[in-house]
Design a protein around this motif. Structure first.
Motif, mmCIF file in Angstrom:
data_model
loop_
_atom_site.group_PDB
_atom_site.id
_atom_site.type_symbol
_atom_site.label_atom_id
_atom_site.label_comp_id
_atom_site.label_asym_id
_atom_site.label_seq_id
_atom_site.Cartn_x
_atom_site.Cartn_y
_atom_site.Cartn_z
ATOM 1 N N LEU A 26 7.934 69.644 25.852
ATOM 2 C CA LEU A 26 8.276 70.259 24.569
ATOM 3 C C LEU A 26 9.757 70.146 24.213
ATOM 4 N N GLY A 27 10.578 69.684 25.153
ATOM 5 C CA GLY A 27 11.994 69.554 24.826
ATOM 6 C C GLY A 27 12.844 69.469 26.062
ATOM 7 N N THR A 28 14.151 69.482 25.826
ATOM 8 C CA THR A 28 15.099 69.417 26.941
ATOM 9 C C THR A 28 15.603 70.808 27.292
ATOM 10 N N THR A 29 15.762 71.631 26.278
ATOM 11 C CA THR A 29 16.246 72.995 26.504
ATOM 12 C C THR A 29 15.091 73.978 26.340
ATOM 13 N N LEU A 30 15.313 75.195 26.810
ATOM 14 C CA LEU A 30 14.283 76.217 26.608
ATOM 15 C C LEU A 30 14.086 76.479 25.119
ATOM 16 N N ALA A 31 15.189 76.524 24.398
ATOM 17 C CA ALA A 31 15.096 76.808 22.961
ATOM 18 C C ALA A 31 14.167 75.810 22.268
ATOM 19 N N GLU A 32 14.248 74.545 22.669
ATOM 20 C CA GLU A 32 13.389 73.525 22.052
ATOM 21 C C GLU A 32 11.916 73.694 22.443
ATOM 22 N N SER A 33 11.691 74.353 23.563
ATOM 23 C CA SER A 33 10.328 74.418 24.104
ATOM 24 C C SER A 33 9.521 75.605 23.591
ATOM 25 N N LEU A 34 10.105 76.371 22.687
ATOM 26 C CA LEU A 34 9.445 77.614 22.276
ATOM 27 C C LEU A 34 8.356 77.401 21.226
ATOM 28 N N ARG A 35 8.180 76.175 20.801
ATOM 29 C CA ARG A 35 7.217 75.918 19.720
ATOM 30 C C ARG A 35 5.766 76.008 20.212
ATOM 31 N N PRO A 36 4.826 76.170 19.287
ATOM 32 C CA PRO A 36 3.402 76.301 19.658
ATOM 33 C C PRO A 36 2.875 75.024 20.314
ATOM 34 N N PHE A 37 1.723 75.161 20.964
ATOM 35 C CA PHE A 37 1.129 74.037 21.682
ATOM 36 C C PHE A 37 -0.370 73.989 21.405
ATOM 37 N N ALA A 38 -0.868 72.779 21.146
ATOM 38 C CA ALA A 38 -2.311 72.610 20.907
ATOM 39 C C ALA A 38 -3.000 72.450 22.262
ATOM 40 N N ILE A 39 -3.921 73.341 22.581
ATOM 41 C CA ILE A 39 -4.538 73.317 23.920
ATOM 42 C C ILE A 39 -5.734 72.351 23.933
ATOM 43 N N LYS A 40 -5.396 71.070 23.876
ATOM 44 C CA LYS A 40 -6.427 70.039 23.739
ATOM 45 C C LYS A 40 -6.843 69.441 25.071
ATOM 46 N N HIS A 41 -6.219 69.895 26.165
ATOM 47 C CA HIS A 41 -6.527 69.310 27.472
ATOM 48 C C HIS A 41 -7.700 70.017 28.139
ATOM 49 N N GLN A 42 -8.387 69.270 28.994
ATOM 50 C CA GLN A 42 -9.552 69.853 29.657
ATOM 51 C C GLN A 42 -9.161 70.938 30.655
ATOM 52 N N ALA A 43 -7.986 70.790 31.276
ATOM 53 C CA ALA A 43 -7.540 71.839 32.207
ATOM 54 C C ALA A 43 -7.323 73.166 31.466
ATOM 55 N N CYS A 44 -7.053 73.073 30.154
ATOM 56 C CA CYS A 44 -6.889 74.300 29.353
ATOM 57 C C CYS A 44 -8.184 75.124 29.386
ATOM 58 N N TYR A 45 -9.275 74.429 29.576
ATOM 59 C CA TYR A 45 -10.582 75.106 29.614
ATOM 60 C C TYR A 45 -10.666 76.035 30.829
ATOM 61 N N THR A 46 -10.141 75.574 31.969
ATOM 62 C CA THR A 46 -10.143 76.420 33.169
ATOM 63 C C THR A 46 -9.221 77.623 32.963
ATOM 64 N N CYS A 47 -8.085 77.380 32.375
ATOM 65 C CA CYS A 47 -7.144 78.462 32.090
ATOM 66 C C CYS A 47 -7.815 79.482 31.168
ATOM 67 N N TYR A 48 -8.516 78.984 30.172
ATOM 68 C CA TYR A 48 -9.230 79.852 29.223
ATOM 69 C C TYR A 48 -10.293 80.673 29.940
ATOM 70 N N GLN A 49 -11.046 80.009 30.822
ATOM 71 C CA GLN A 49 -12.162 80.690 31.493
ATOM 72 C C GLN A 49 -11.699 81.799 32.423
ATOM 73 N N TYR A 50 -10.627 81.537 33.151
ATOM 74 C CA TYR A 50 -10.222 82.457 34.218
ATOM 75 C C TYR A 50 -9.078 83.369 33.820
ATOM 76 N N GLY A 51 -8.119 82.871 33.097
ATOM 77 C CA GLY A 51 -6.962 83.668 32.716
ATOM 78 C C GLY A 51 -6.066 83.961 33.906
ATOM 79 N N ALA A 52 -4.827 84.320 33.631
ATOM 80 C CA ALA A 52 -3.864 84.713 34.665
ATOM 81 C C ALA A 52 -3.810 83.692 35.804
#
Lengths: 259, 301
Positions: free
Chosen positions: B263-289
């Motif tokens: 998302l960027g080089t600095t933290l400030a640049e990385s604060l933007r939203p992210f589209a959760i289009k990856h399959q691993a996002c599905y595991t994160c969604y299912q389990y949380g934390a």
């Protein structure tokens, strides 16, 4: 208003609440507040409510109050370990079954936050954190700059919270303060049977005093046994050491306890 | 290796607040080659490099104005980084620190320094030690021959230095009963002298080496916009975390091999939203934390 008493979770411990109210009145406070979680852990949930009402304690809604008030399936305490959840379920089932309908309705309608002016300070009272009712803000896992952010975002000079069961405070820059007021419901895992509340006074500046509350904990323990509450809960009331819901503790807080 | 992008409409997740700042402090270099590693770390994987003390300090300094709550360190194996002890000592001046380790490379003198650093700090230092079975056969099949004993030695060293490690256990077999796994670890650790064993059980992430070991994700394993209705977005790591690597700041600790996750080089640049289009996002969604110190459990549908 320059002097207030603030109580954390009561967890059905009406005997400690009674003792804390007497102590606070003796100290001449302008008002008394409770930051929620009236139920859990102890015996006879309905004995807490008349005390709160008769003494004009101004309350906010904790996660337990939200659950009991709305008839939810669990306490929303935020535990994740099965060992913690086992005891949380027992505690919630007892409290839910023994809280009368009128008191449930009262819990349901409590505000989730409260703002008051204490001397020159803007005080924000919440249960866990200003952004989430069941957020655990432990001393060892909460950075100072995170607290700076919270107070700035919520436009407060003092934030008061409970939920973790262990009191602590941090003075921030620009005369801002975060205070976890502790709880009346159970001792704070230090091997002593007394519980705590917070007394906030403003003269020239803010003074925070954590007040130990001694009460008839053996009487409470006897009532808990009579109500067939878990022996582990009774042991905590008698010894001051937490025996359940320990897994949620960060390492630094956990190390100070016995179990 | 790069993760494939899915041709689908994905929900976008805004950063609610940067609570957790992660550091890929050892890059993808590890002394072990675990068969389920979602970023395929090994002694020979230098895809991501080490972070030095000065780099970590630069991001710690930037994190103050953003109100970061906690700091996390992972790799690879963090203790292969020669600056690791100094990095943790420095971090404990800023806030709480957690380090994810395989527990096999500790030295006494490091743990003595870290014990002193934590004792002098308001903040806590948590060790999360990875172990994937409560028997040598089960664990070593995933983490490598002889690792069971070496990990337990590491756990004992931590206990000797008055740390209370969190054993992080990946549920590596579909037919494993989670309660049995949990109880087995409680018994094992108590037998090793750990009177109050702390345990976090995790699902596997079916990417990297794990996709070859067991299986990858299925076609329908993804988060759709409809699934976000009434969902507690805080359960998603990307709603409250970012990951610093030697190649920039990524959205989370899991997706560092996905180009769109940078998302960027600095933290400030990385604060933007992210589209959760990856399959691993599905595991994160299912389990949380998934990445927090708390346990993760599959949530009711």
């Amino acid at each position: 208003m320059n002097r207030i008493a603030v109580f954390g979770g009561i967890y059905n411990n009406y005997l400690a609440l009674e003792a804390a109210l007497m102590d606070a009145h003796r100290r001449g406070v302008d008002a008394a507040y409770c930051l929620g979680d009236m139920g859990a852990f102890g015996p006879h949930p309905d004995r807490v409510f008349p005390l709160l009402r008769d003494h004009g304690v101004q309350c906010i809604q904790g996660n337990y109050d939200n659950s009991v008030g709305n008839g939810l399936a669990d306490c929303q305490c935020g535990y994740t370990d099965p060992r913690d959840n086992h005891f949380a379920r027992l505690s919630y089932a007892y409290t839910f079954a023994n809280t009368g309908a009128a008191n449930r309705a009262w819990l349901r309608n409590l505000p989730t936050q409260r703002r008051v002016q204490l001397g020159r300070y803007r005080v924000l009272m919440c249960h866990g954190s200003p952004r989430r009712t069941n957020e655990f803000l432990w001393e060892s896992t909460t950075s100072t700059h995170f607290l700076d952010h919270l107070l700035e975002a919520h436009q407060a000079d003092i934030v008061l919270a409970t939920h973790t069961g262990i009191k602590w405070q941090r003075r921030l820059g620009h005369d801002r303060h975060f205070v976890n007021v502790g709880v009346l419901g159970r001792p704070e895992n230090d091997g002593a049977a007394h519980v705590w509340y917070a007394l906030l006074s403003v003269a020239k500046e803010l003074h925070v005093e954590f007040v130990p509350v001694h009460y008839d904990h053996e009487k409470l323990a006897a009532e808990m046994r009579a109500e067939r509450l878990p022996a582990e809960f009774v042991e905590t009331i008698r010894t001051g050491w937490w025996t359940t819901c320990l897994e949620i503790l960060p390492a630094k807080e956990r190390r100070r306890g016995k179990f | 290796m790069q993760l494939p992008l899915l041709d689908t409409t994905a929900p976008t997740v805004a950063l609610t607040h940067l609570d957790d700042l992660w550091f890929q402090v050892a890059g993808t270099t590890c002394n072990l080659t675990c068969r389920h590693c979602f970023i395929s770390c090994s002694p020979h994987n230098h895809n991501f490099g080490f972070l030095d003390l000065a780099t970590v300090q630069r991001y710690l300094d930037e994190s103050v104005s953003l109100g970061v709550k906690e700091y996390y360190f992972t790799g690879g194996e963090p203790f292969l980084n020669r600056d690791m002890v100094a990095i943790l000592e420095l971090t404990l001046r800023y806030g709480p620190a957690t380090v994810l380790t395989n527990g096999t490379v500790f030295r006494n003198e490091w743990l003595e320094r870290l014990r002193a650093a934590e004792a002098a700090s308001t903040y806590g230092l948590e060790f999360r030690v990875s172990m994937d079975g409560f028997t040598p056969a089960e664990n070593d099949a995933v983490r490598g021959d002889g690792t069971f004993e070496r990990i337990l030695q590491g756990v004992r060293l931590l206990l000797d230095h008055d740390f209370l490690p969190i054993l992080t256990v990946t549920k590596t077999r579909d037919d494993q009963d989670e309660s049995d796994l949990f109880d087995g670890f409680v018994r094992l650790l108590k037998d090793c002298g750990y009177a109050r064993p702390r345990i976090k059980i995790l699902p596997t992430l079916r990417i990297g080496a794990e996709a070859d070991r067991q299986r990858g994700y299925g076609e329908t394993d993804r988060v759709t916009p409809e699934m976000m209705a009434a969902y507690d977005v805080h359960l998603l790591v990307c709603s409250h975390s970012r990951m610093v690597t030697d190649r920039g700041v990524y959205v989370c600790p899991i997706l560092i091999e996905a180009p769109d996750a940078r998302l960027g080089t600095t933290l400030a640049e990385s604060l933007r939203p992210f589209a959760i289009k990856h399959q691993a996002c599905y595991t994160c969604y299912q389990y949380g934390a998934l990445c927090s110190n708390a346990s993760s459990r599959e949530r009711d549908a």
